[in-house]
Write a protein that holds these residues in place. Sequence first.
Motif, PDB file in Angstrom:
ATOM      1  N   ASP A   1     -33.354   5.461   5.649  1.00  0.00           N
ATOM      2  CA  ASP A   1     -31.750   5.525   5.334  1.00  0.00           C
ATOM      3  C   ASP A   1     -30.882   5.269   6.557  1.00  0.00           C
ATOM      4  N   TRP A   2     -31.122   6.074   7.796  1.00  0.00           N
ATOM      5  CA  TRP A   2     -30.633   6.162   8.954  1.00  0.00           C
ATOM      6  C   TRP A   2     -30.396   4.671   9.577  1.00  0.00           C
ATOM      7  N   VAL A   3     -31.665   3.896   9.493  1.00  0.00           N
ATOM      8  CA  VAL A   3     -31.911   2.687  10.135  1.00  0.00           C
ATOM      9  C   VAL A   3     -30.924   1.727   9.303  1.00  0.00           C
ATOM     10  N   GLN A   4     -30.948   1.708   8.109  1.00  0.00           N
ATOM     11  CA  GLN A   4     -30.217   0.879   7.448  1.00  0.00           C
ATOM     12  C   GLN A   4     -28.727   1.093   7.363  1.00  0.00           C
ATOM     13  N   SER A   5     -28.169   2.424   7.751  1.00  0.00           N
ATOM     14  CA  SER A   5     -26.835   2.500   7.796  1.00  0.00           C
ATOM     15  C   SER A   5     -26.520   2.239   9.391  1.00  0.00           C
TER      16      SER A   5
ATOM     17  N   ALA B   1     -23.693  -0.623   9.944  1.00  0.00           N
ATOM     18  CA  ALA B   1     -22.398  -0.499  10.794  1.00  0.00           C
ATOM     19  C   ALA B   1     -22.391  -1.781  11.915  1.00  0.00           C
ATOM     20  N   ARG B   2     -23.405  -2.175  12.497  1.00  0.00           N
ATOM     21  CA  ARG B   2     -23.652  -3.064  13.480  1.00  0.00           C
ATOM     22  C   ARG B   2     -23.087  -4.683  12.726  1.00  0.00           C
ATOM     23  N   THR B   3     -23.443  -4.803  11.640  1.00  0.00           N
ATOM     24  CA  THR B   3     -23.130  -5.968  10.936  1.00  0.00           C
ATOM     25  C   THR B   3     -21.372  -5.919  10.467  1.00  0.00           C
ATOM     26  N   ALA B   4     -21.030  -4.811  10.192  1.00  0.00           N
ATOM     27  CA  ALA B   4     -19.862  -4.626   9.909  1.00  0.00           C
ATOM     28  C   ALA B   4     -19.020  -4.952  11.301  1.00  0.00           C
ATOM     29  N   LYS B   5     -19.266  -4.329  12.432  1.00  0.00           N
ATOM     30  CA  LYS B   5     -18.711  -4.547  13.600  1.00  0.00           C
ATOM     31  C   LYS B   5     -18.755  -5.738  14.059  1.00  0.00           C
ATOM     32  N   MET B   6     -19.802  -6.336  13.884  1.00  0.00           N
ATOM     33  CA  MET B   6     -19.875  -8.130  14.073  1.00  0.00           C
ATOM     34  C   MET B   6     -19.033  -8.790  13.502  1.00  0.00           C
TER      35      MET B   6
END
Length: 150
Positions: free
Chosen positions: A121-125, A129-134
């Motif tokens: 769950d942590w890795v997926q979140s 977050a990285r995808t949203a930032k990019m």
Amino acid sequence: LGPVLELIKTLDDVEAVYLLSDGSPDESTAAMLHMLHADFTGGVKFHTVSFDCRNEETNAFLQAIARHTGGRYIAHAFDEQAGEAGEWTTTGDDIDRLRKEITRAEWCIEQAGDLHAQAVDWVQSQAAARTAKMATQPVPDSKPRWGEFT
């Protein structure tokens, strides 16, 4: 049992005795435990087997003999209430220790599974977050030239 204990004391190089019983001893259990304590502490191991004995006092006595001398206790009994044909059940110190170890291992496996799920769950979140930032960063119009990566 008393005469057997007296005989064992006269023998050399006895490491273990296997005592099988299907009922109550003829002598006082307190006297037998006293004799074991006085004559066999730290020496001969008594491994005791209760075979189809339903007398709880006798089974406790056999278990005490084994524990006192560093031996093993096993009870093998026929369970008539286990259906039409019945079934044999085996219990004992070793089996009880194994059951406890299995229970503990099952708990550890469950905890490891929970920890794994939390890590996933942590890795997926973090990836989300990285995808949203990019997605919010502008894409450059041209490719960078050699040396512009520093």
